[in-house]
Design a protein around this motif. Structure first.
Motif, PDB file in Angstrom:
ATOM      1  N   UNK A 267       0.836  -1.196   0.000  1.00  0.00           N
ATOM      2  CA  UNK A 267       0.000   0.000   0.000  1.00  0.00           C
ATOM      3  C   UNK A 267       0.873   1.249   0.000  1.00  0.00           C
ATOM      4  N   UNK A 268       0.237   2.384  -0.225  1.00  0.00           N
ATOM      5  CA  UNK A 268       0.974   3.630  -0.436  1.00  0.00           C
ATOM      6  C   UNK A 268       1.864   3.985   0.751  1.00  0.00           C
ATOM      7  N   UNK A 269       1.371   3.794   1.978  1.00  0.00           N
ATOM      8  CA  UNK A 269       2.167   4.132   3.156  1.00  0.00           C
ATOM      9  C   UNK A 269       3.462   3.343   3.219  1.00  0.00           C
ATOM     10  N   UNK A 286      -0.564  15.644   0.318  1.00  0.00           N
ATOM     11  CA  UNK A 286      -1.442  16.822   0.375  1.00  0.00           C
ATOM     12  C   UNK A 286      -2.917  16.436   0.335  1.00  0.00           C
ATOM     13  N   UNK A 287      -3.204  15.259  -0.165  1.00  0.00           N
ATOM     14  CA  UNK A 287      -4.584  14.782  -0.242  1.00  0.00           C
ATOM     15  C   UNK A 287      -4.667  13.438   0.477  1.00  0.00           C
ATOM     16  N   UNK A 288      -5.310  13.424   1.633  1.00  0.00           N
ATOM     17  CA  UNK A 288      -5.414  12.196   2.433  1.00  0.00           C
ATOM     18  C   UNK A 288      -6.241  11.116   1.746  1.00  0.00           C
ATOM     19  N   UNK A 289      -6.984  11.468   0.703  1.00  0.00           N
ATOM     20  CA  UNK A 289      -7.816  10.487   0.008  1.00  0.00           C
ATOM     21  C   UNK A 289      -7.020   9.662  -0.995  1.00  0.00           C
ATOM     22  N   UNK A 318      -2.951   9.332  -9.146  1.00  0.00           N
ATOM     23  CA  UNK A 318      -2.687  10.574  -8.405  1.00  0.00           C
ATOM     24  C   UNK A 318      -1.627  11.381  -9.140  1.00  0.00           C
ATOM     25  N   UNK A 319      -1.464  12.626  -8.708  1.00  0.00           N
ATOM     26  CA  UNK A 319      -0.460  13.510  -9.287  1.00  0.00           C
ATOM     27  C   UNK A 319       0.648  13.748  -8.266  1.00  0.00           C
ATOM     28  N   UNK A 320       1.810  14.143  -8.753  1.00  0.00           N
ATOM     29  CA  UNK A 320       2.916  14.422  -7.842  1.00  0.00           C
ATOM     30  C   UNK A 320       3.786  15.531  -8.435  1.00  0.00           C
ATOM     31  N   UNK A 322       7.963  17.158  -7.673  1.00  0.00           N
ATOM     32  CA  UNK A 322       9.216  17.032  -6.930  1.00  0.00           C
ATOM     33  C   UNK A 322       9.854  18.402  -6.787  1.00  0.00           C
ATOM     34  N   UNK A 323      10.104  18.800  -5.550  1.00  0.00           N
ATOM     35  CA  UNK A 323      10.785  20.062  -5.252  1.00  0.00           C
ATOM     36  C   UNK A 323      11.988  19.760  -4.370  1.00  0.00           C
ATOM     37  N   UNK A 324      13.157  19.687  -5.004  1.00  0.00           N
ATOM     38  CA  UNK A 324      14.408  19.333  -4.327  1.00  0.00           C
ATOM     39  C   UNK A 324      14.269  17.945  -3.695  1.00  0.00           C
ATOM     40  N   UNK A 325      14.340  17.850  -2.352  1.00  0.00           N
ATOM     41  CA  UNK A 325      14.252  16.540  -1.707  1.00  0.00           C
ATOM     42  C   UNK A 325      12.877  16.283  -1.111  1.00  0.00           C
ATOM     43  N   UNK A 326      11.873  16.981  -1.600  1.00  0.00           N
ATOM     44  CA  UNK A 326      10.496  16.779  -1.127  1.00  0.00           C
ATOM     45  C   UNK A 326       9.604  16.395  -2.301  1.00  0.00           C
ATOM     46  N   UNK A 327       8.738  15.405  -2.051  1.00  0.00           N
ATOM     47  CA  UNK A 327       7.799  14.948  -3.079  1.00  0.00           C
ATOM     48  C   UNK A 327       6.390  15.158  -2.559  1.00  0.00           C
ATOM     49  N   UNK A 328       5.602  15.927  -3.315  1.00  0.00           N
ATOM     50  CA  UNK A 328       4.241  16.231  -2.905  1.00  0.00           C
ATOM     51  C   UNK A 328       3.269  15.377  -3.727  1.00  0.00           C
ATOM     52  N   UNK A 329       2.324  14.747  -3.026  1.00  0.00           N
ATOM     53  CA  UNK A 329       1.328  13.883  -3.677  1.00  0.00           C
ATOM     54  C   UNK A 329      -0.061  14.477  -3.480  1.00  0.00           C
ATOM     55  N   UNK A 330      -0.822  14.559  -4.577  1.00  0.00           N
ATOM     56  CA  UNK A 330      -2.199  15.067  -4.467  1.00  0.00           C
ATOM     57  C   UNK A 330      -3.078  14.409  -5.531  1.00  0.00           C
TER      58      UNK A 330
END
Length: 330
Positions: A267-269, A286-289, A318-320, A322-330
């Motif tokens: 799973x994603x976690x 960014x999106x808990x769903x 989902x979309x993502x 990448x900003x330097x060493x951070x990955x945002x998922x929404x």
């Protein structure tokens, strides 16, 4: 402090306390929650049958360190009210008593015996995104995974070869039937004489997984054998209740040792935790769903984080970014 240590040592050694000592001990336990906690942990730790007569001071320290790591991890999961400084105070106090007992026990065994030569230990610790190969003095080869730590003597001596692992590592142990190889992880010991296997025992994980590739492996707890494993068998141990599940596994599940990233119905976690260790990055959801309820299976070899994320985002819808060493998922 020295008087209460003497009383605690007498208690551990089942020596009778006089009336004054009993009163002093009872009063000391009632003085604070810290004192009561120290006493309980001492009793629990001593029940683990630590063989101090056969251990060096460093062995006592290492086993206590692993025990306290387990206790801290469990208490983090069961209660967030316990402050780190309190746990540190308890650990330091328990250690002080154990060292006092160690020296007294040595003196009782042979007062005229010359001091045992101290073992020099080496520690290798990987940060997120790091892996390394280690060869021990006996020829044993170890691949240490990211965010993992291994402590081992610069040279083995005595009748056993013992190391201490936090995290994940693959071992290819040099065969020596006269000197068992023992890996200490939290409250579990993995005992072999010459074999290859993988151990996964990260500090914050509730499970320890031992997967055997070749040879025979035994898992022990409190000096008792929990389970024996043959090639292509693995044991999954719950460190909270010591429940053991034995099952078969595929070699690709431990392919990290060949620098291959493999997911099987995860799973994603779980995937995020693995990717953070593998690439040394941080994920922000960014999106808990966003979830992968049906799990994800896939294999990646020498692929960039972006390539891995493109596959995951397609499968997980989902979309993502990448900003330097951070990955945002929404």
């Amino acid at each position: 402090m020295s008087y209460i240590i003497e009383i605690l040592v007498k208690t551990l050694r089942n020596k009778e306390l006089d009336h004054h000592e009993k009163t002093f001990l009872d009063d000391w336990k009632r003085q604070s929650d810290n004192n009561a906690t120290i006493y309980k942990k001492l009793e629990k730790y001593w029940d683990h049958k630590l063989k101090v007569r056969k251990d060096t001071k460093e062995d006592v320290w290492n086993k206590l360190e692993l025990f306290m790591d387990k206790e801290t991890s469990i208490e983090k999961k069961t209660s967030r009210k316990i402050h780190f400084n309190k746990l540190y105070y308890v650990a330091a106090s328990v250690l002080l008593v154990l060292f006092f007992f160690y020296y007294q026990e040595k003196q009782d065994i042979n007062p005229k015996e010359s001091p045992i030569a101290e073992v020099s230990y080496i520690t290798r610790e990987n940060q997120k995104g790091e892996k390394r190969n280690i060869t021990l003095s006996d020829g044993t080869f170890i691949k240490l995974n990211a965010e993992s730590k291994l402590k081992f003597p610069d040279k083995f001596s005595g009748n056993t070869r013992e190391v201490y692992l936090t995290g994940e590592a693959f071992f290819d142990v040099k065969k020596d039937t006269s000197s068992p190889f023992i890996i200490h992880t939290k409250d579990i010991s993995t005992v072999v004489k010459g074999t290859s296997f993988n151990i996964r025992a990260f500090e914050d994980d509730q499970l320890i997984t031992v997967s055997v590739v070749t040879g025979l492996v035994e898992l022990e707890s409190h000096d008792s054998v929990m389970v024996s494993l043959k090639p292509h068998e693995e044991a999954i141990v719950n460190v909270i209740d010591n429940n053991v599940k034995k099952e078969s596994f595929e070699l690709e599940e431990i392919s990290w040792r060949d620098n291959i990233l493999c997911f099987k119905d995860q799973h994603l976690g779980e995937i995020i935790t693995t990717l953070e260790r593998w690439y040394g990055v941080e994920f922000i959801l960014e999106d808990e769903n966003v979830k992968m309820k049906n799990g994800f299976s896939g294999t990646f070899k020498n692929e960039s984080l972006r390539e891995v994320m493109e596959n995951l985002s397609f499968a997980g819808h989902f979309k993502f970014r990448i900003e330097k060493d951070k990955i945002y998922i929404n």
